[in-house]
Enzyme design. Structure first.
Site, mmCIF file in Angstrom:
data_model
loop_
_atom_site.group_PDB
_atom_site.id
_atom_site.type_symbol
_atom_site.label_atom_id
_atom_site.label_comp_id
_atom_site.label_asym_id
_atom_site.label_seq_id
_atom_site.Cartn_x
_atom_site.Cartn_y
_atom_site.Cartn_z
ATOM 1 C CE1 TYR A 1 1.125 -0.237 4.411
ATOM 2 C CE2 TYR A 1 0.010 1.870 4.405
ATOM 3 C CZ TYR A 1 0.854 0.969 5.013
ATOM 4 O OH TYR A 1 1.438 1.280 6.221
ATOM 5 N NE ARG B 1 6.719 4.418 0.459
ATOM 6 C CZ ARG B 1 6.434 5.268 1.437
ATOM 7 N NH1 ARG B 1 7.364 5.597 2.321
ATOM 8 N NH2 ARG B 1 5.234 5.806 1.546
ATOM 9 C CG HIS C 1 0.856 -20.296 3.049
ATOM 10 N ND1 HIS C 1 -0.196 -21.128 3.326
ATOM 11 C CD2 HIS C 1 1.111 -19.613 4.186
ATOM 12 C CE1 HIS C 1 -0.573 -20.962 4.579
ATOM 13 N NE2 HIS C 1 0.213 -20.037 5.126
ATOM 14 C CE LYS D 1 3.157 3.371 3.219
ATOM 15 N NZ LYS D 1 3.283 3.392 4.666
ATOM 16 C CD GLU E 1 10.223 2.072 10.403
ATOM 17 O OE1 GLU E 1 9.902 3.019 9.651
ATOM 18 O OE2 GLU E 1 10.129 0.879 10.049
ATOM 19 C CG LEU F 1 8.211 2.594 4.722
ATOM 20 C CD1 LEU F 1 7.850 1.304 3.997
ATOM 21 C CD2 LEU F 1 6.964 3.406 4.997
#
Ligand code: PDD
Length: 284
Positions: A30, A49, A100, A145, A177, A201
């Site tokens: 996302y 990204r 999976h 992300k 972070e 990230l």
């Protein structure tokens, strides 16, 4: 109206299959992209990204950059007087059965919506936020992300349970972070943020803060931050698309510096606001 698989439709009518791998396995990625006065903030960086995240999990990008731009602009055009954030996600799609390994032929599910960005409360800017240090319980690919955010959600909740707004994640003795933000400190007049790696990230806001520091000749460096250095920092900031740059004034119940937002943060938030203002008037 929201965007789902090529169509704009009311949110109540936006439905996906229960076999969608995003729903069953968290198999998707996302982005969150702010738009100020109808202008998307650092769109190319966000789309790059997104591409990196899609490449990392082997989903081919369903749209070109120009197509994404059109979709996102159509969404924010619904009310471009507001500051908004666009949320978009791409999942691998719905396979015939739950398994999976990546299925051969599936069509990615693409969803996007936008929400108003509430102005950051004046009290937060005056007083700053509280943060707590927590062990980083996430995985080894925090550079992707991924929509799979259970660890981040648990960490943020634990911070809330302890009366703090954000968790600062510690791994092997280093601060990396936040649960949903990047980390900066100011130590002896120098702005420091951890270097990009698979442990965090690569934030778009983070990169702009570094650019603004360079532009305005503020000393800055990308350098690992030991927990002890975090605890002794003069200033701590958390950055993200939706929260911009928040000063942390309490860390683990102790004041950071003199317990008030610091002078370097005050400069940076001014440069950041100016950047946003220029974006609104089409200068970026
Ligand atoms: N999160 N680190 C993590 C783990 C994040 O989830 C985010 C943003 C950031 C900051 O990145 P950026 O400056 O590009 O927003 C760093 C978004 C806002 C979210 O999950 O809602």
């Amino acid at each position: 109206m929201v965007f789902l698989n090529g169509k704009m439709l009311p949110i109540e009518e936006a439905n996906i299959s229960v076999l969608d791998r995003g729903f069953l396995l968290g198999d998707g990625v996302y982005e969150v992209i702010p738009a100020y006065g109808g202008k998307l903030f650092r769109l190319q960086q966000h789309l790059q990204r997104l591409q990196n995240s899609l490449d990392a999990i082997r989903i081919s990008n369903p749209y070109t950059g120009a197509e994404w731009e059109q979709i996102l602009n159509d969404l924010i055009a619904q009310d471009s007087s507001l500051d908004q954030s666009v949320y978009l996600q791409v999942t691998r799609g719905a396979a015939a059965k739950r398994d999976h390994a990546f299925p051969d032929k599936v069509t990615p599910t693409v969803f996007a919506m936008c929400n108003p960005i509430p102005a950051v409360a004046e009290t937060l800017l005056q007083q700053g936020i509280a943060a707590v240090c927590l062990d980083d319980i996430r995985w080894q690919r925090c550079d992707i992300k991924a929509i799979t955010l259970l660890a981040n959600a648990m960490l943020r909740q634990q911070a809330h349970d302890e009366g703090a707004a954000e968790a600062i994640l510690i791994s092997a003795g280093y601060a990396l972070e936040g649960a949903a933000s990047n980390l900066f400190i100011v130590d002896a007049g120098k702005i420091i943020t951890p270097p990009k790696s698979s442990h965090l990230l690569p934030g778009v806001t983070r990169d702009l803060v570094l650019e603004l520091a360079a532009q305005h000749q503020l000393q800055h460096v990308e350098q690992a931050i030991p927990k002890q250095q975090l605890e002794q920092a003069d200033e701590i900031w958390m950055t993200s698309s939706t929260k911009e740059i928040l000063p942390v004034t309490t860390l683990d119940q102790r004041p950071v510096g003199d317990g008030k937002p610091g002078p370097t943060w005050k400069k940076m938030i001014e440069y950041f606001s100016l950047y946003k203002q220029q974006l609104r008037t089409g200068q970026h």
